[in-house]
Scaffold this motif. Structure first.
Motif, mmCIF file in Angstrom:
data_model
loop_
_atom_site.group_PDB
_atom_site.id
_atom_site.type_symbol
_atom_site.label_atom_id
_atom_site.label_comp_id
_atom_site.label_asym_id
_atom_site.label_seq_id
_atom_site.Cartn_x
_atom_site.Cartn_y
_atom_site.Cartn_z
ATOM 1 N N HIS A 204 -6.201 22.527 2.170
ATOM 2 C CA HIS A 204 -5.514 21.581 1.292
ATOM 3 C C HIS A 204 -4.029 21.895 1.287
ATOM 4 C CE1 HIS A 204 -4.798 19.819 -2.937
ATOM 5 N NE2 HIS A 204 -4.794 18.856 -2.050
ATOM 6 N N LEU A 205 -3.238 20.953 1.740
ATOM 7 C CA LEU A 205 -1.775 21.103 1.800
ATOM 8 C C LEU A 205 -1.165 19.981 0.954
ATOM 9 C CD1 LEU A 205 -1.647 21.696 5.650
ATOM 10 C CD2 LEU A 205 -1.665 23.439 3.860
ATOM 11 N N PRO A 206 -1.173 20.116 -0.360
ATOM 12 C CA PRO A 206 -0.759 19.009 -1.226
ATOM 13 C C PRO A 206 0.693 18.583 -1.074
ATOM 14 C CG PRO A 206 -1.025 21.011 -2.505
ATOM 15 C CD PRO A 206 -1.528 21.303 -1.118
ATOM 16 N N ASP A 207 1.557 19.435 -0.594
ATOM 17 C CA ASP A 207 2.970 19.085 -0.468
ATOM 18 C C ASP A 207 3.375 18.774 0.976
ATOM 19 O OD1 ASP A 207 3.261 19.488 -3.200
ATOM 20 O OD2 ASP A 207 3.724 21.605 -2.940
ATOM 21 N N ILE A 208 2.421 18.513 1.839
ATOM 22 C CA ILE A 208 2.717 18.315 3.262
ATOM 23 C C ILE A 208 3.720 17.184 3.509
ATOM 24 C CG2 ILE A 208 0.768 16.764 3.736
ATOM 25 C CD1 ILE A 208 1.923 19.562 6.086
ATOM 26 N N TYR A 209 3.648 16.120 2.720
ATOM 27 C CA TYR A 209 4.547 14.984 2.926
ATOM 28 C C TYR A 209 5.955 15.247 2.418
ATOM 29 C CZ TYR A 209 0.032 12.711 3.419
ATOM 30 O OH TYR A 209 -1.244 12.379 3.781
ATOM 31 N N LEU A 210 6.090 16.255 1.588
ATOM 32 C CA LEU A 210 7.401 16.546 1.000
ATOM 33 C C LEU A 210 8.226 17.491 1.860
ATOM 34 C CD1 LEU A 210 6.206 16.928 -2.674
ATOM 35 C CD2 LEU A 210 7.080 14.889 -1.536
ATOM 36 N N LYS A 211 7.646 17.976 2.952
ATOM 37 C CA LYS A 211 8.351 18.881 3.873
ATOM 38 C C LYS A 211 8.842 18.083 5.054
ATOM 39 C CE LYS A 211 5.377 22.633 2.495
ATOM 40 N NZ LYS A 211 4.318 23.527 2.855
ATOM 41 N N ASP A 212 10.070 18.081 5.285
ATOM 42 C CA ASP A 212 10.731 17.440 6.447
ATOM 43 C C ASP A 212 12.140 17.087 6.131
ATOM 44 O OD1 ASP A 212 8.781 17.637 8.343
ATOM 45 O OD2 ASP A 212 8.008 15.620 8.040
ATOM 46 N N MET B 251 4.445 10.312 1.204
ATOM 47 C CA MET B 251 3.848 10.010 2.501
ATOM 48 C C MET B 251 4.788 9.115 3.310
ATOM 49 S SD MET B 251 0.388 7.865 3.483
ATOM 50 C CE MET B 251 -0.702 8.920 2.563
ATOM 51 N N PRO B 252 5.146 9.538 4.502
ATOM 52 C CA PRO B 252 5.985 8.681 5.346
ATOM 53 C C PRO B 252 5.238 7.410 5.733
ATOM 54 C CG PRO B 252 6.028 10.953 6.128
ATOM 55 C CD PRO B 252 4.941 10.862 5.096
ATOM 56 N N LEU B 253 5.969 6.332 5.873
ATOM 57 C CA LEU B 253 5.376 5.056 6.265
ATOM 58 C C LEU B 253 4.618 5.190 7.583
ATOM 59 C CD1 LEU B 253 4.920 2.025 5.892
ATOM 60 C CD2 LEU B 253 7.168 1.652 6.939
ATOM 61 N N ALA B 254 5.168 5.912 8.541
ATOM 62 C CA ALA B 254 4.502 6.079 9.842
ATOM 63 C C ALA B 254 3.157 6.782 9.688
ATOM 64 C CB ALA B 254 5.401 6.854 10.797
ATOM 65 N N THR B 255 3.052 7.704 8.742
ATOM 66 C CA THR B 255 1.784 8.398 8.491
ATOM 67 C C THR B 255 0.749 7.418 7.951
ATOM 68 O OG1 THR B 255 2.917 10.483 8.094
ATOM 69 C CG2 THR B 255 0.692 10.268 7.178
ATOM 70 N N ILE C 220 0.839 -1.195 0.000
ATOM 71 C CA ILE C 220 0.000 0.000 0.000
ATOM 72 C C ILE C 220 0.879 1.253 0.000
ATOM 73 C CG2 ILE C 220 -1.724 1.319 1.301
ATOM 74 C CD1 ILE C 220 -2.643 -1.478 2.438
ATOM 75 N N HIS C 221 1.892 1.262 0.850
ATOM 76 C CA HIS C 221 2.792 2.424 0.928
ATOM 77 C C HIS C 221 3.507 2.650 -0.398
ATOM 78 C CE1 HIS C 221 6.505 4.587 2.218
ATOM 79 N NE2 HIS C 221 5.570 5.358 2.732
ATOM 80 N N ARG C 222 4.017 1.576 -0.991
ATOM 81 C CA ARG C 222 4.706 1.712 -2.269
ATOM 82 C C ARG C 222 3.775 2.290 -3.324
ATOM 83 N NH1 ARG C 222 4.450 -0.099 -6.770
ATOM 84 N NH2 ARG C 222 3.176 -1.903 -6.313
ATOM 85 N N PHE C 223 2.547 1.760 -3.414
ATOM 86 C CA PHE C 223 1.625 2.267 -4.424
ATOM 87 C C PHE C 223 1.317 3.746 -4.187
ATOM 88 C CE2 PHE C 223 -2.278 3.494 -6.341
ATOM 89 C CZ PHE C 223 -2.201 2.934 -7.599
ATOM 90 N N LEU C 224 0.942 4.080 -2.964
ATOM 91 C CA LEU C 224 0.546 5.465 -2.681
ATOM 92 C C LEU C 224 1.684 6.449 -2.911
ATOM 93 C CD1 LEU C 224 -1.691 5.051 0.479
ATOM 94 C CD2 LEU C 224 -2.414 5.413 -1.890
ATOM 95 N N THR C 225 2.897 6.077 -2.536
ATOM 96 C CA THR C 225 4.011 7.025 -2.661
ATOM 97 C C THR C 225 4.641 7.053 -4.049
ATOM 98 O OG1 THR C 225 5.601 5.420 -1.796
ATOM 99 C CG2 THR C 225 4.570 6.912 -0.209
#
Length: 141
Positions: free
Chosen positions: A133-141, A31-35, A17-22
């Motif tokens: 809507h924060l479309p780039d939220i997973y890309l910040k960190d 998306m981080p795996l923990a998320t 699931i993580h691989r497909f989504l990311t």
């Protein structure tokens, strides 16, 4: 081809699931795996399985009484066109915890025809709905 749909969280292939989504979705990039793990733990999830291997997924975020949001629906590319998304939707619509909801929403740019077959329509009063809507939220960190 026999497809089984299950809402047993122990059967979910989180890595798949993580691989497909990311890597393959437009909405889960970065998306981080923990998320994902936290999202799955707090959602009603459905897996589609062929010969014991997961080939599709759908996630419902809900209070299971008044409101639900359908998210992260996908079928792996090699299994598309075989009715798996319809089987997932049949299971979602039939689930006992998702009956008599006042509102059930989703966002889709690619499968609107599928959802229309299940009674989904455009928002009756879109002017009442708002979002953060924060479309780039997973890309910040």
């Amino acid at each position: 081809m026999q497809i089984e749909i299950s809402d047993d969280p122990a059967r979910l292939d989180i890595a798949l699931i993580h691989r497909f989504l990311t890597e393959e979705s437009t909405w889960g990039r970065g998306m981080p795996l923990a998320t994902l793990q936290k999202a799955v733990a707090h959602s009603l999830c459905f897996g589609a399985y062929h010969d014991g291997s997961q080939v599709g997924f759908a996630r419902v975020i809900s209070d299971r009484a008044t409101y639900a949001y359908l998210a992260d629906v996908f079928t792996l590319p090699d299994y598309r066109g075989r009715g798996i998304s319809r089987l997932l939707m049949d299971a979602v619509q039939a689930h006992p915890d998702l009956q008599r909801l006042r509102r059930f929403t989703l966002v889709s740019s690619t499968a609107r025809e599928l959802y229309a077959k299940y009674g989904w329509t455009a928002l009756a009063k879109p002017e009442l709905h708002m979002e953060r809507h924060l479309p780039d939220i997973y890309l910040k960190d």
